[in-house]
Design an enzyme around this catalytic site. Structure first.
Site, PDB file in Angstrom:
ATOM      1  N   TYR A 171       0.864  -1.185   0.000  1.00 35.00           N
ATOM      2  CA  TYR A 171       0.000   0.000   0.000  1.00 35.00           C
ATOM      3  C   TYR A 171       0.895   1.227   0.000  1.00 35.00           C
ATOM      4  O   TYR A 171       1.802   1.330   0.825  1.00 35.00           O
ATOM      5  CB  TYR A 171      -0.888  -0.019   1.246  1.00 35.00           C
ATOM      6  CG  TYR A 171      -1.737   1.219   1.436  1.00 35.00           C
ATOM      7  CD1 TYR A 171      -2.867   1.426   0.650  1.00 35.00           C
ATOM      8  CD2 TYR A 171      -1.429   2.168   2.396  1.00 35.00           C
ATOM      9  CE1 TYR A 171      -3.657   2.556   0.823  1.00 35.00           C
ATOM     10  CE2 TYR A 171      -2.212   3.298   2.578  1.00 35.00           C
ATOM     11  CZ  TYR A 171      -3.330   3.480   1.787  1.00 35.00           C
ATOM     12  OH  TYR A 171      -4.109   4.600   1.957  1.00 35.00           O
ATOM     13  N   ASP A 210       9.373   2.848  -0.766  1.00 36.88           N
ATOM     14  CA  ASP A 210       8.378   3.477   0.092  1.00 36.88           C
ATOM     15  C   ASP A 210       8.730   3.104   1.531  1.00 36.88           C
ATOM     16  O   ASP A 210       8.393   2.012   1.995  1.00 36.88           O
ATOM     17  CB  ASP A 210       6.977   2.996  -0.293  1.00 36.88           C
ATOM     18  CG  ASP A 210       5.900   3.567   0.622  1.00 36.88           C
ATOM     19  OD1 ASP A 210       6.256   4.192   1.650  1.00 36.88           O
ATOM     20  OD2 ASP A 210       4.709   3.375   0.323  1.00 36.88           O
ATOM     21  N   LYS A 255       5.462   9.305   8.717  1.00 33.47           N
ATOM     22  CA  LYS A 255       5.313   8.758  10.081  1.00 33.47           C
ATOM     23  C   LYS A 255       6.350   9.299  11.061  1.00 33.47           C
ATOM     24  O   LYS A 255       6.148  10.357  11.629  1.00 33.47           O
ATOM     25  CB  LYS A 255       5.374   7.227  10.050  1.00 33.47           C
ATOM     26  CG  LYS A 255       4.544   6.574   8.946  1.00 33.47           C
ATOM     27  CD  LYS A 255       3.103   6.392   9.281  1.00 33.47           C
ATOM     28  CE  LYS A 255       2.379   5.570   8.240  1.00 33.47           C
ATOM     29  NZ  LYS A 255       0.938   5.705   8.262  1.00 33.47           N
TER      30      LYS A 255
HETATM   31  N1  HOZ Z   1      -2.652   3.252   6.464  1.00 35.84           N
HETATM   32  C1  HOZ Z   1      -2.607   3.060   7.866  1.00 35.84           C
HETATM   33  C2  HOZ Z   1      -2.252   1.672   8.239  1.00 35.84           C
HETATM   34  N2  HOZ Z   1      -1.413   0.984   7.396  1.00 35.84           N
HETATM   35  C3  HOZ Z   1      -3.898   3.383   8.524  1.00 35.84           C
HETATM   36  C4  HOZ Z   1      -3.973   4.783   8.932  1.00 35.84           C
HETATM   37  C5  HOZ Z   1      -5.133   5.035   9.882  1.00 35.84           C
HETATM   38  O1  HOZ Z   1      -6.186   4.451   9.703  1.00 35.84           O
HETATM   39  O2  HOZ Z   1      -4.982   5.805  10.819  1.00 35.84           O
END
Ligand code: HOZ
Length: 429
Positions: A144, A239, A267
Protein backbone atom coordinates in the site's frame (compact mmCIF):
# COMPACT_ATOMS: atom_id res chain seq x y z
CA UNK A 1 -25.76 -3.06 31.25
CA UNK A 2 -24.28 0.42 30.94
CA UNK A 3 -23.67 1.77 27.46
CA UNK A 4 -20.03 2.20 26.55
CA UNK A 5 -19.05 5.76 25.73
CA UNK A 6 -17.22 4.28 22.72
CA UNK A 7 -20.57 2.95 21.42
CA UNK A 8 -22.23 6.31 21.96
CA UNK A 9 -19.42 8.18 20.19
CA UNK A 10 -19.39 5.68 17.32
CA UNK A 11 -23.15 6.04 16.78
CA UNK A 12 -22.77 9.82 16.84
CA UNK A 13 -19.74 9.83 14.54
CA UNK A 14 -21.55 7.77 11.91
CA UNK A 15 -24.16 10.51 11.48
CA UNK A 16 -21.66 13.04 10.18
CA UNK A 17 -18.66 11.02 9.00
CA UNK A 18 -18.79 8.08 6.55
CA UNK A 19 -18.45 4.93 8.65
CA UNK A 20 -17.74 7.11 11.67
CA UNK A 21 -14.01 7.36 10.99
CA UNK A 22 -11.57 9.45 9.02
CA UNK A 23 -9.46 6.52 7.87
CA UNK A 24 -11.09 3.15 7.13
CA UNK A 25 -8.84 0.84 9.20
CA UNK A 26 -9.98 2.61 12.35
CA UNK A 27 -13.57 1.43 11.87
CA UNK A 28 -12.85 -2.14 13.10
CA UNK A 29 -14.66 -3.50 10.00
CA UNK A 30 -12.11 -6.27 9.70
CA UNK A 31 -12.37 -7.47 13.30
CA UNK A 32 -15.94 -6.34 14.03
CA UNK A 33 -17.14 -4.46 17.11
CA UNK A 34 -16.85 -0.86 18.20
CA UNK A 35 -13.76 1.24 17.57
CA UNK A 36 -12.18 2.66 20.68
CA UNK A 37 -12.26 6.46 20.76
CA UNK A 38 -8.98 7.62 22.25
CA UNK A 39 -8.94 10.42 24.78
CA UNK A 40 -5.25 10.58 25.79
CA UNK A 41 -1.97 8.75 25.51
CA UNK A 42 1.27 8.58 27.43
CA UNK A 43 4.37 6.41 26.94
CA UNK A 44 3.29 2.93 25.75
CA UNK A 45 -0.38 3.44 26.72
CA UNK A 46 -3.53 5.09 25.53
CA UNK A 47 -6.95 5.41 27.13
CA UNK A 48 -10.38 5.18 25.51
CA UNK A 49 -13.58 7.12 26.16
CA UNK A 50 -14.49 4.73 28.99
CA UNK A 51 -11.10 5.46 30.55
CA UNK A 52 -9.90 1.92 29.87
CA UNK A 53 -6.13 1.77 29.47
CA UNK A 54 -4.50 -0.17 26.64
CA UNK A 55 -0.92 -1.08 25.88
CA UNK A 56 -0.74 0.46 22.43
CA UNK A 57 0.94 -1.55 19.67
CA UNK A 58 0.09 0.69 16.73
CA UNK A 59 1.79 3.88 17.96
CA UNK A 60 -0.19 5.95 15.44
CA UNK A 61 1.01 3.39 12.84
CA UNK A 62 4.64 4.19 13.51
CA UNK A 63 5.20 7.82 14.51
CA UNK A 64 5.08 7.29 18.28
CA UNK A 65 8.52 5.64 18.27
CA UNK A 66 9.69 7.45 21.41
CA UNK A 67 6.37 6.79 23.15
CA UNK A 68 3.27 8.95 23.30
CA UNK A 69 3.48 12.54 24.50
CA UNK A 70 7.23 12.43 25.05
CA UNK A 71 7.99 15.57 27.14
CA UNK A 72 10.72 16.78 24.76
CA UNK A 73 8.48 16.42 21.70
CA UNK A 74 5.58 18.12 23.46
CA UNK A 75 7.85 20.99 24.56
CA UNK A 76 9.19 21.44 21.03
CA UNK A 77 5.64 21.62 19.70
CA UNK A 78 4.57 24.10 22.38
CA UNK A 79 7.59 26.33 21.73
CA UNK A 80 7.04 26.27 17.97
CA UNK A 81 3.33 26.99 18.36
CA UNK A 82 4.01 30.14 20.36
CA UNK A 83 6.02 31.47 17.38
CA UNK A 84 3.15 30.94 14.90
CA UNK A 85 1.33 28.00 13.37
CA UNK A 86 1.81 28.29 9.62
CA UNK A 87 3.38 30.90 7.36
CA UNK A 88 3.16 29.71 3.75
CA UNK A 89 6.76 30.94 3.49
CA UNK A 90 10.04 29.12 4.15
CA UNK A 91 11.60 28.63 7.60
CA UNK A 92 15.04 27.61 8.85
CA UNK A 93 13.40 24.58 10.53
CA UNK A 94 12.72 23.10 7.08
CA UNK A 95 16.41 23.45 6.18
CA UNK A 96 17.42 21.74 9.42
CA UNK A 97 15.07 18.86 8.75
CA UNK A 98 16.25 18.47 5.15
CA UNK A 99 19.87 18.50 6.33
CA UNK A 100 19.10 15.88 8.97
CA UNK A 101 17.29 13.57 6.54
CA UNK A 102 20.11 13.87 3.98
CA UNK A 103 22.66 13.07 6.69
CA UNK A 104 20.77 10.04 8.02
CA UNK A 105 19.71 8.53 4.68
CA UNK A 106 22.75 8.46 2.37
CA UNK A 107 20.74 7.81 -0.82
CA UNK A 108 19.05 11.19 -0.31
CA UNK A 109 20.94 14.30 -1.43
CA UNK A 110 17.88 16.51 -1.72
CA UNK A 111 14.47 16.16 -0.16
CA UNK A 112 11.07 17.81 -0.51
CA UNK A 113 8.85 17.97 2.58
CA UNK A 114 5.14 17.24 2.22
CA UNK A 115 2.36 16.50 4.72
CA UNK A 116 1.38 12.86 4.20
CA UNK A 117 2.81 9.58 2.99
CA UNK A 118 0.29 9.61 0.15
CA UNK A 119 1.69 12.91 -1.10
CA UNK A 120 5.24 11.59 -0.81
CA UNK A 121 4.66 8.43 -2.89
CA UNK A 122 2.36 10.16 -5.37
CA UNK A 123 4.94 12.89 -5.97
CA UNK A 124 7.82 10.40 -6.22
CA UNK A 125 5.84 8.56 -8.87
CA UNK A 126 5.22 11.73 -10.84
CA UNK A 127 8.90 12.61 -10.62
CA UNK A 128 9.89 9.15 -11.87
CA UNK A 129 7.53 9.49 -14.82
CA UNK A 130 8.63 13.05 -15.52
CA UNK A 131 12.31 12.17 -15.36
CA UNK A 132 12.08 9.08 -17.57
CA UNK A 133 9.35 10.21 -19.95
CA UNK A 134 7.74 6.77 -19.46
CA UNK A 135 4.29 5.86 -18.15
CA UNK A 136 4.43 2.30 -16.86
CA UNK A 137 4.97 1.64 -13.17
CA UNK A 138 5.53 -1.60 -11.29
CA UNK A 139 4.06 -2.23 -7.84
CA UNK A 140 3.54 -5.39 -5.82
CA UNK A 141 0.33 -7.04 -4.67
CA UNK A 142 -0.45 -6.19 -1.05
CA UNK A 143 1.86 -3.18 -0.90
CA UNK A 144 0.00 0.00 0.00
CA UNK A 145 1.51 3.30 -1.06
CA UNK A 146 -1.23 5.73 -0.03
CA UNK A 147 -4.38 6.51 -1.92
CA UNK A 148 -3.23 8.07 -5.20
CA UNK A 149 -5.18 6.67 -8.16
CA UNK A 150 -2.48 4.75 -9.98
CA UNK A 151 -1.28 3.12 -6.75
CA UNK A 152 -4.66 1.89 -5.52
CA UNK A 153 -4.40 -1.34 -7.45
CA UNK A 154 -4.24 -4.61 -5.51
CA UNK A 155 -3.15 -2.58 -2.51
CA UNK A 156 -2.93 -3.59 1.13
CA UNK A 157 -4.05 -2.07 4.45
CA UNK A 158 -7.69 -0.91 4.72
CA UNK A 159 -8.59 -2.04 1.21
CA UNK A 160 -8.12 -5.69 2.17
CA UNK A 161 -10.86 -5.39 4.77
CA UNK A 162 -13.42 -5.10 2.00
CA UNK A 163 -11.96 -7.93 -0.04
CA UNK A 164 -11.47 -5.55 -2.94
CA UNK A 165 -7.93 -4.25 -2.97
CA UNK A 166 -8.60 -1.97 -5.93
CA UNK A 167 -10.67 1.13 -5.16
CA UNK A 168 -13.84 2.15 -6.96
CA UNK A 169 -13.62 5.57 -8.56
CA UNK A 170 -10.27 4.95 -10.19
CA UNK A 171 -10.71 5.07 -13.99
CA UNK A 172 -9.27 2.13 -15.92
CA UNK A 173 -7.38 4.67 -17.99
CA UNK A 174 -5.49 5.81 -14.89
CA UNK A 175 -4.35 2.33 -13.91
CA UNK A 176 -3.68 0.79 -17.28
CA UNK A 177 -0.02 1.69 -16.81
CA UNK A 178 0.22 0.01 -13.39
CA UNK A 179 1.77 -3.46 -13.53
CA UNK A 180 1.15 -5.52 -10.39
CA UNK A 181 3.60 -8.30 -9.56
CA UNK A 182 3.96 -10.76 -6.68
CA UNK A 183 6.07 -9.63 -3.72
CA UNK A 184 9.30 -11.58 -3.37
CA UNK A 185 8.92 -13.17 -6.82
CA UNK A 186 12.31 -12.64 -8.48
CA UNK A 187 11.53 -14.56 -11.65
CA UNK A 188 8.37 -12.59 -12.40
CA UNK A 189 10.29 -9.36 -11.98
CA UNK A 190 12.99 -10.54 -14.39
CA UNK A 191 10.41 -11.63 -16.97
CA UNK A 192 8.58 -8.31 -16.74
CA UNK A 193 11.76 -6.31 -17.34
CA UNK A 194 12.80 -8.66 -20.12
CA UNK A 195 9.56 -8.00 -21.99
CA UNK A 196 8.98 -4.28 -21.30
CA UNK A 197 11.88 -2.96 -19.20
CA UNK A 198 12.48 0.05 -21.41
CA UNK A 199 8.89 1.24 -20.96
CA UNK A 200 8.97 1.14 -17.15
CA UNK A 201 9.29 4.50 -15.39
CA UNK A 202 9.72 3.06 -11.91
CA UNK A 203 9.36 0.21 -9.49
CA UNK A 204 7.80 1.18 -6.17
CA UNK A 205 8.10 -1.18 -3.21
CA UNK A 206 7.77 -1.32 0.55
CA UNK A 207 11.15 -2.96 1.27
CA UNK A 208 9.63 -4.14 4.52
CA UNK A 209 5.93 -4.45 3.79
CA UNK A 210 3.74 -3.19 6.62
CA UNK A 211 0.34 -3.07 4.98
CA UNK A 212 -0.27 -6.80 4.42
CA UNK A 213 0.83 -7.61 7.96
CA UNK A 214 4.64 -7.48 8.25
CA UNK A 215 6.44 -9.15 5.34
CA UNK A 216 10.16 -8.83 4.79
CA UNK A 217 11.51 -8.64 1.27
CA UNK A 218 14.27 -11.11 0.48
CA UNK A 219 17.66 -9.57 -0.22
CA UNK A 220 17.67 -11.22 -3.65
CA UNK A 221 14.31 -9.65 -4.51
CA UNK A 222 15.46 -6.11 -3.71
CA UNK A 223 18.90 -6.62 -5.26
CA UNK A 224 17.34 -7.91 -8.49
CA UNK A 225 15.03 -4.90 -8.53
CA UNK A 226 18.02 -2.57 -8.07
CA UNK A 227 20.00 -4.20 -10.88
CA UNK A 228 17.08 -4.28 -13.32
CA UNK A 229 16.15 -0.64 -12.68
CA UNK A 230 19.76 0.42 -13.25
CA UNK A 231 20.05 -1.65 -16.41
CA UNK A 232 16.82 -0.37 -17.93
CA UNK A 233 16.97 3.25 -16.74
CA UNK A 234 13.95 2.88 -14.46
CA UNK A 235 13.69 4.68 -11.11
CA UNK A 236 13.68 2.50 -8.00
CA UNK A 237 11.42 3.97 -5.31
CA UNK A 238 11.56 2.63 -1.77
CA UNK A 239 8.38 3.48 0.09
CA UNK A 240 9.82 3.79 3.58
CA UNK A 241 6.87 5.73 4.98
CA UNK A 242 6.38 2.95 7.53
CA UNK A 243 9.78 1.29 7.79
CA UNK A 244 11.93 4.42 7.49
CA UNK A 245 13.57 5.26 10.84
CA UNK A 246 11.61 2.26 12.17
CA UNK A 247 13.62 -0.80 11.22
CA UNK A 248 16.95 1.05 11.61
CA UNK A 249 18.14 4.64 11.78
CA UNK A 250 18.91 4.53 8.04
CA UNK A 251 15.70 2.59 7.26
CA UNK A 252 15.33 -0.63 5.31
CA UNK A 253 17.88 0.56 2.76
CA UNK A 254 20.48 0.46 5.53
CA UNK A 255 19.37 -3.00 6.69
CA UNK A 256 19.55 -4.43 3.15
CA UNK A 257 22.49 -2.32 1.98
CA UNK A 258 20.63 -1.31 -1.19
CA UNK A 259 20.28 2.28 -2.41
CA UNK A 260 17.02 3.28 -4.11
CA UNK A 261 16.86 6.26 -6.48
CA UNK A 262 13.99 7.83 -4.57
CA UNK A 263 12.73 7.28 -1.04
CA UNK A 264 9.34 8.19 0.40
CA UNK A 265 9.31 8.93 4.12
CA UNK A 266 6.60 9.79 6.65
CA UNK A 267 5.31 8.76 10.08
CA UNK A 268 8.44 8.96 12.31
CA UNK A 269 9.78 12.15 10.69
CA UNK A 270 6.67 13.98 11.87
CA UNK A 271 6.85 12.61 15.41
CA UNK A 272 3.02 12.42 15.42
CA UNK A 273 2.30 15.53 13.38
CA UNK A 274 1.85 15.60 9.59
CA UNK A 275 5.30 15.55 7.97
CA UNK A 276 6.34 13.31 5.11
CA UNK A 277 9.02 13.64 2.45
CA UNK A 278 10.47 12.25 -0.74
CA UNK A 279 14.05 12.56 -1.82
CA UNK A 280 16.91 11.18 -3.85
CA UNK A 281 19.87 12.36 -5.88
CA UNK A 282 20.24 16.09 -6.53
CA UNK A 283 20.10 15.36 -10.28
CA UNK A 284 16.73 13.64 -9.99
CA UNK A 285 15.29 16.09 -7.47
CA UNK A 286 16.28 19.03 -9.70
CA UNK A 287 13.48 17.94 -12.04
CA UNK A 288 11.02 19.21 -9.40
CA UNK A 289 9.44 22.68 -9.67
CA UNK A 290 10.60 25.40 -9.27
CA UNK A 291 13.82 24.07 -10.90
CA UNK A 292 12.24 21.53 -13.21
CA UNK A 293 8.98 20.70 -14.95
CA UNK A 294 7.52 18.22 -12.42
CA UNK A 295 4.99 20.12 -10.34
CA UNK A 296 4.10 19.54 -6.70
CA UNK A 297 3.14 21.99 -3.94
CA UNK A 298 1.44 22.27 -0.53
CA UNK A 299 0.41 25.09 1.80
CA UNK A 300 1.22 23.06 4.91
CA UNK A 301 4.37 21.39 3.52
CA UNK A 302 7.16 21.86 6.06
CA UNK A 303 4.71 23.27 8.60
CA UNK A 304 6.79 24.78 11.44
CA UNK A 305 4.99 23.07 14.32
CA UNK A 306 5.02 19.67 12.60
CA UNK A 307 8.69 20.05 11.70
CA UNK A 308 9.49 20.89 15.34
CA UNK A 309 7.83 17.64 16.47
CA UNK A 310 9.69 15.69 13.80
CA UNK A 311 13.08 17.22 14.55
CA UNK A 312 12.71 16.55 18.23
CA UNK A 313 11.83 12.92 17.48
CA UNK A 314 14.75 12.55 15.06
CA UNK A 315 17.04 13.80 17.84
CA UNK A 316 15.70 11.31 20.40
CA UNK A 317 16.09 8.29 18.11
CA UNK A 318 19.80 9.05 17.72
CA UNK A 319 20.55 8.38 21.38
CA UNK A 320 23.18 5.64 21.71
CA UNK A 321 21.69 2.14 21.72
CA UNK A 322 18.20 3.36 20.75
CA UNK A 323 17.68 0.87 17.91
CA UNK A 324 19.32 -2.02 19.77
CA UNK A 325 16.81 -1.57 22.57
CA UNK A 326 13.87 -1.04 20.20
CA UNK A 327 14.75 -4.18 18.23
CA UNK A 328 15.21 -6.20 21.41
CA UNK A 329 11.79 -5.05 22.62
CA UNK A 330 10.01 -6.13 19.43
CA UNK A 331 11.95 -9.41 19.37
CA UNK A 332 11.04 -10.09 23.03
CA UNK A 333 7.38 -9.58 22.19
CA UNK A 334 7.51 -11.81 19.10
CA UNK A 335 9.37 -14.60 20.90
CA UNK A 336 7.14 -14.41 23.98
CA UNK A 337 3.90 -14.52 21.98
CA UNK A 338 5.21 -17.43 19.87
CA UNK A 339 6.16 -19.38 23.01
CA UNK A 340 2.80 -18.69 24.65
CA UNK A 341 0.94 -19.92 21.55
CA UNK A 342 3.09 -23.04 21.38
CA UNK A 343 2.33 -23.88 25.02
CA UNK A 344 -1.38 -23.67 24.18
CA UNK A 345 -1.02 -25.67 20.96
CA UNK A 346 -2.18 -22.75 18.81
CA UNK A 347 -0.81 -22.49 15.27
CA UNK A 348 0.83 -19.09 15.37
CA UNK A 349 4.12 -17.35 14.75
CA UNK A 350 5.48 -13.85 15.06
CA UNK A 351 8.37 -11.96 13.54
CA UNK A 352 10.01 -8.57 13.99
CA UNK A 353 12.51 -6.21 12.43
CA UNK A 354 13.65 -3.13 14.33
CA UNK A 355 10.60 -1.68 16.04
CA UNK A 356 8.04 -3.38 13.75
CA UNK A 357 6.46 -6.78 14.24
CA UNK A 358 3.98 -9.16 12.62
CA UNK A 359 1.56 -11.66 14.17
CA UNK A 360 0.49 -14.60 12.00
CA UNK A 361 -2.06 -17.32 12.64
CA UNK A 362 -0.10 -19.65 10.38
CA UNK A 363 2.81 -22.04 10.96
CA UNK A 364 5.35 -19.83 9.19
CA UNK A 365 5.67 -16.13 8.41
CA UNK A 366 4.23 -15.25 4.97
CA UNK A 367 6.44 -14.15 2.06
CA UNK A 368 3.77 -12.57 -0.09
CA UNK A 369 0.13 -11.52 -0.30
CA UNK A 370 -1.25 -14.98 -1.12
CA UNK A 371 0.53 -16.59 1.83
CA UNK A 372 -0.65 -13.81 4.13
CA UNK A 373 -4.25 -14.29 2.97
CA UNK A 374 -3.99 -18.02 3.75
CA UNK A 375 -3.59 -17.25 7.49
CA UNK A 376 -6.51 -17.86 9.88
CA UNK A 377 -8.15 -14.43 10.00
CA UNK A 378 -11.15 -15.57 12.05
CA UNK A 379 -8.74 -16.72 14.75
CA UNK A 380 -6.88 -13.42 14.58
CA UNK A 381 -10.16 -11.57 15.13
CA UNK A 382 -11.00 -13.67 18.21
CA UNK A 383 -7.47 -13.10 19.52
CA UNK A 384 -7.67 -9.37 18.80
CA UNK A 385 -10.87 -8.89 20.80
CA UNK A 386 -9.73 -11.05 23.69
CA UNK A 387 -6.49 -9.05 23.89
CA UNK A 388 -8.48 -5.83 23.73
CA UNK A 389 -10.48 -7.01 26.75
CA UNK A 390 -7.15 -7.68 28.45
CA UNK A 391 -6.08 -4.08 27.77
CA UNK A 392 -3.80 -4.72 24.81
CA UNK A 393 -4.47 -2.86 21.54
CA UNK A 394 -3.05 -4.58 18.47
CA UNK A 395 -3.79 -3.36 14.94
CA UNK A 396 -7.50 -3.93 14.28
CA UNK A 397 -6.87 -6.04 11.17
CA UNK A 398 -4.75 -9.06 10.31
CA UNK A 399 -3.38 -7.03 7.41
CA UNK A 400 -1.35 -4.53 9.43
CA UNK A 401 2.07 -4.55 11.05
CA UNK A 402 2.53 -3.72 14.75
CA UNK A 403 4.84 -1.17 16.36
CA UNK A 404 6.66 -0.88 19.67
CA UNK A 405 8.10 2.30 21.16
CA UNK A 406 11.09 3.07 23.33
CA UNK A 407 8.63 3.27 26.24
CA UNK A 408 7.54 -0.36 25.93
CA UNK A 409 9.63 -1.64 28.84
CA UNK A 410 10.35 -5.32 29.45
CA UNK A 411 7.63 -5.23 32.12
CA UNK A 412 5.08 -3.91 29.59
CA UNK A 413 6.07 -6.61 27.09
CA UNK A 414 5.86 -9.30 29.78
CA UNK A 415 2.38 -8.09 30.81
CA UNK A 416 1.36 -8.44 27.16
CA UNK A 417 2.77 -11.96 26.94
CA UNK A 418 1.02 -12.95 30.18
CA UNK A 419 -2.27 -11.65 28.75
CA UNK A 420 -1.67 -13.54 25.50
CA UNK A 421 -0.98 -16.74 27.46
CA UNK A 422 -4.44 -16.43 29.07
CA UNK A 423 -6.03 -15.67 25.69
CA UNK A 424 -4.31 -18.48 23.76
CA UNK A 425 -5.40 -20.96 26.47
CA UNK A 426 -9.04 -19.96 25.85
CA UNK A 427 -8.95 -19.98 22.03
CA UNK A 428 -11.14 -22.72 20.59
CA UNK A 429 -9.06 -25.55 19.11
N1 HOZ B 1 -2.65 3.25 6.46
C1 HOZ B 1 -2.61 3.06 7.87
C2 HOZ B 1 -2.25 1.67 8.24
N2 HOZ B 1 -1.41 0.98 7.40
C3 HOZ B 1 -3.90 3.38 8.52
C4 HOZ B 1 -3.97 4.78 8.93
C5 HOZ B 1 -5.13 5.03 9.88
O1 HOZ B 1 -6.19 4.45 9.70
O2 HOZ B 1 -4.98 5.81 10.82
Amino acid sequence: MTTSKNDTLFARAQKTTPGGVNSPVRAFRSVGGTPRFITRAEGPYFWDADDKRYIDYIGSWGPAIVGHAHPEVVKAVQDAATRGLSFGAPTEGEILMAEEICRLVPSIEQVRLVSSGTEATMSALRLARGATGRDKIVKFEGCYHGHADSLLVKAGSGLLTFGNPTSAGVPEDFIKHTLVLDYNNVQQLQETFASMGDEIACVIVEPVAGNMNLIKASHEFLQTMRSLCTKHGAVLIFDEVMCGFRVALGGAQQVYGIKPDLTALGKVIGGGLPVAAFGGSAALMSKMAPLGAVYQAGTLSGNPVAVAAGMSTLKLIQQPGFYDRLSATAARLAAGLSAAAKEAGVTFCADSIGGMFGLYFSATAPNNYAEMMAGDRARFNTFFHAMLDEGVYFAPAAFEAGFVSAQHSDAVIDDTIAAARRVFARLPA
